[in-house]
Design a protein around this motif. Structure first.
Motif, PDB file in Angstrom:
ATOM      1  N   ASP A 100     -37.298  19.028  28.007  1.00  9.70           N
ATOM      2  CA  ASP A 100     -38.576  19.723  28.105  1.00  9.70           C
ATOM      3  C   ASP A 100     -39.055  20.168  26.726  1.00  9.70           C
ATOM      4  N   LEU A 101     -38.103  20.591  25.883  1.00  8.87           N
ATOM      5  CA  LEU A 101     -38.413  21.035  24.533  1.00  8.87           C
ATOM      6  C   LEU A 101     -37.606  20.210  23.536  1.00  8.87           C
ATOM      7  N   ILE A 102     -38.294  19.527  22.632  1.00  7.44           N
ATOM      8  CA  ILE A 102     -37.635  18.695  21.628  1.00  7.44           C
ATOM      9  C   ILE A 102     -37.648  19.430  20.299  1.00  7.44           C
ATOM     10  N   PRO A 103     -36.481  19.652  19.687  1.00  5.64           N
ATOM     11  CA  PRO A 103     -36.432  20.371  18.403  1.00  5.64           C
ATOM     12  C   PRO A 103     -37.209  19.640  17.305  1.00  5.64           C
ATOM     13  N   VAL A 144     -27.134  20.239   2.199  1.00  2.00           N
ATOM     14  CA  VAL A 144     -28.337  19.538   2.629  1.00  2.00           C
ATOM     15  C   VAL A 144     -27.917  18.425   3.572  1.00  2.00           C
ATOM     16  N   GLY A 145     -28.788  18.075   4.528  1.00  2.00           N
ATOM     17  CA  GLY A 145     -28.459  17.013   5.473  1.00  2.00           C
ATOM     18  C   GLY A 145     -29.614  16.740   6.418  1.00  2.00           C
ATOM     19  N   ILE A 146     -29.384  15.775   7.303  1.00  2.22           N
ATOM     20  CA  ILE A 146     -30.375  15.404   8.317  1.00  2.22           C
ATOM     21  C   ILE A 146     -29.749  15.618   9.687  1.00  2.22           C
ATOM     22  N   LEU A 147     -30.405  16.397  10.523  1.00  2.17           N
ATOM     23  CA  LEU A 147     -29.884  16.682  11.854  1.00  2.17           C
ATOM     24  C   LEU A 147     -30.035  15.451  12.748  1.00  2.17           C
ATOM     25  N   PRO A 148     -29.092  15.201  13.661  1.00  3.06           N
ATOM     26  CA  PRO A 148     -29.187  14.035  14.550  1.00  3.06           C
ATOM     27  C   PRO A 148     -30.311  14.180  15.563  1.00  3.06           C
ATOM     28  N   LEU A 149     -30.671  13.058  16.176  1.00  5.70           N
ATOM     29  CA  LEU A 149     -31.786  13.056  17.129  1.00  5.70           C
ATOM     30  C   LEU A 149     -31.519  13.946  18.342  1.00  5.70           C
ATOM     31  N   ASP A 150     -30.259  14.044  18.769  1.00  2.00           N
ATOM     32  CA  ASP A 150     -29.937  14.835  19.959  1.00  2.00           C
ATOM     33  C   ASP A 150     -29.499  16.255  19.622  1.00  2.00           C
ATOM     34  N   TYR A 151     -29.786  16.715  18.431  1.00  2.00           N
ATOM     35  CA  TYR A 151     -29.403  18.065  18.029  1.00  2.00           C
ATOM     36  C   TYR A 151     -30.182  19.091  18.852  1.00  2.00           C
ATOM     37  N   PRO A 152     -29.531  20.139  19.354  1.00  2.00           N
ATOM     38  CA  PRO A 152     -30.212  21.054  20.287  1.00  2.00           C
ATOM     39  C   PRO A 152     -31.118  22.095  19.642  1.00  2.00           C
ATOM     40  N   TRP A 153     -30.939  22.375  18.330  1.00  2.00           N
ATOM     41  CA  TRP A 153     -31.718  23.439  17.699  1.00  2.00           C
ATOM     42  C   TRP A 153     -32.703  22.892  16.682  1.00  2.00           C
ATOM     43  N   SER A 154     -33.759  23.641  16.502  1.00  4.67           N
ATOM     44  CA  SER A 154     -34.761  23.286  15.505  1.00  4.67           C
ATOM     45  C   SER A 154     -34.255  23.620  14.104  1.00  4.67           C
ATOM     46  N   ILE A 195     -28.631  28.061  11.745  1.00  5.34           N
ATOM     47  CA  ILE A 195     -28.225  27.032  12.699  1.00  5.34           C
ATOM     48  C   ILE A 195     -26.762  26.674  12.479  1.00  5.34           C
ATOM     49  N   ASP A 196     -26.138  26.092  13.500  1.00  2.00           N
ATOM     50  CA  ASP A 196     -24.782  25.564  13.399  1.00  2.00           C
ATOM     51  C   ASP A 196     -24.860  24.043  13.285  1.00  2.00           C
ATOM     52  N   VAL A 197     -24.184  23.473  12.287  1.00  2.00           N
ATOM     53  CA  VAL A 197     -24.248  22.039  12.023  1.00  2.00           C
ATOM     54  C   VAL A 197     -22.835  21.493  11.856  1.00  2.00           C
ATOM     55  N   ASP A 198     -22.573  20.311  12.415  1.00  2.00           N
ATOM     56  CA  ASP A 198     -21.294  19.641  12.208  1.00  2.00           C
ATOM     57  C   ASP A 198     -21.117  19.356  10.716  1.00  2.00           C
ATOM     58  N   GLU A 199     -19.916  19.604  10.202  1.00  2.00           N
ATOM     59  CA  GLU A 199     -19.687  19.431   8.765  1.00  2.00           C
ATOM     60  C   GLU A 199     -19.887  17.992   8.302  1.00  2.00           C
ATOM     61  N   HIS A 200     -19.736  17.024   9.211  1.00  6.67           N
ATOM     62  CA  HIS A 200     -19.852  15.621   8.843  1.00  6.67           C
ATOM     63  C   HIS A 200     -21.307  15.144   8.749  1.00  6.67           C
TER      64      HIS A 200
END
Length: 345
Positions: free
Chosen positions: A58-61, A87-97, A103-108
């Motif tokens: 319903d809501l896309i980050p 610095v990095g690029i969040l994946p397409l299915d990441y839940p947060w904006s 935000i919490d981000v995977d280290e990889h």
């Protein structure tokens, strides 16, 4: 914690960008880092791609090119420590904006940001940098002595392609869409073999390329879109026709295209066959949509940061917008009134 999200409608006109309240878990997962955002890049949402990948919400980050400071690390994180700049690029299915304060981000998914680079600079260039590497190294297999034609060299993507190719000893030609772009490209410190104007009343692309290459054509062409029909689009004079692109290719050449729905007619395929040339599609989301080559992807991110820090890659600085303007700016980006934008916290 507030973030920017896209609420889908029945049609594209009904799609809205809204500020939504979200909350992070109390504890950081073992392989994640908690990051305080400093800058975030905005680029158009490819809603069709999300559907193709089965990502339906319903809501896309919104906002995936992120830069910030590490606040906390998970128990198994080995690459980062608190106060590291990342610095990095969040994946397409990441839940947060990416426009959330924290935000919490995977280290990889992250790499270290060089201290000398600004937050705005890295957030604005990282996506186009990955695209340039993918086009030139992964698809075109560029090497010293090759000849490259970059369409729209004044764009951030085009400029990074020019700089990266020149660094590796490639002879570079490019096109300009306005007199202002033409002047800018001719004054670049990076040496260009030729800047070809393609705005109304200017020279012919094919004849200029053949003149510059002694009638042999170029080894690599990188476009930012092509026309499938002669009279296609109101700004058709800015995009090359597909037959023009094939015509400027030399024997064994590589055409890297950003056109998602490219259609080649039998005469086009015949010409490609005669030249033993190839066409590959540049999908800027391929690295974050699949983790098959995660190590290679991280190597690309690290190399982009190193080359930006050393001055080999130097995108033109972009205007940064305040967080309160993010909704309006994102609507402009989605409607293609702006190619991209940067929000600074």
């Amino acid at each position: 914690m507030k973030g920017l999200y896209c609420r889908l409608g029945q049609t594209d006109a009904d799609t809205k960008f809204v500020i939504q309240e979200m909350s992070l878990p109390a504890n950081v997962d073992s392989h994640q880092v908690r990051v305080k955002m400093k800058a975030c890049g905005l680029s158009p949402l490819d809603l069709k791609l999300l559907v193709d990948l089965g990502i339906q919400r319903d809501l896309i980050p919104v906002g995936r090119e992120v830069a910030g400071v590490v606040l906390q690390v998970g128990s198994l994180v080995s690459s980062f420590h608190p106060d590291d700049e990342v610095v990095g690029i969040l994946p397409l299915d990441y839940p947060w904006s990416g426009l959330c304060d924290v935000i919490d981000v995977d280290e990889h998914l992250l790499v270290h940001k060089p201290e000398k680079l600004s937050w705005i600079c890295v957030a604005g260039a990282i996506r186009d940098g990955v695209c340039a590497y993918t086009a030139l190294h992964t698809h075109a297999r560029m090497a010293a002595g090759h000849t490259l034609l970059v369409m729209d060299g004044a764009s951030t993507f085009g400029l990074l392609c020019i700089q990266l190719a020149s660094y590796h000893g490639v002879k570079v030609l490019t096109t300009s869409h306005t007199p202002e772009q033409h002047t800018f490209l001719e004054k670049l410190q990076t040496s260009l073999a030729r800047v070809i104007p393609v705005f109304e009343g200017s020279s012919d692309l094919l004849s200029d390329v053949l003149e510059e290459t002694g009638g042999l054509g170029v080894d690599i062409v990188i476009d930012t879109g092509v026309r499938l029909q002669e009279d296609e689009g109101s700004n058709g004079n800015r995009l090359p026709h597909k037959h023009e692109v094939i015509s400027v290719l030399g024997v064994g050449g590589h055409w890297v295209t950003s056109h998602q729905e490219l259609q080649l007619d039998p005469p086009d395929c015949r010409l490609l066959h005669l030249k033993s040339a190839s066409v590959t599609f540049l999908n800027q989301e391929v690295w974050t949509a699949s983790t098959v080559q995660q190590g290679r992807y991280l190597h690309i991110l690290k190399d982009i940061m190193e080359k930006m820090s050393s001055g080999i890659l130097g995108p033109e600085p972009e205007e940064a917008f305040p967080l309160q303007d993010a909704t309006v700016v994102m609507e402009m980006v989605q409607r293609c009134q702006k190619k991209s934008a940067i929000v600074q916290f």
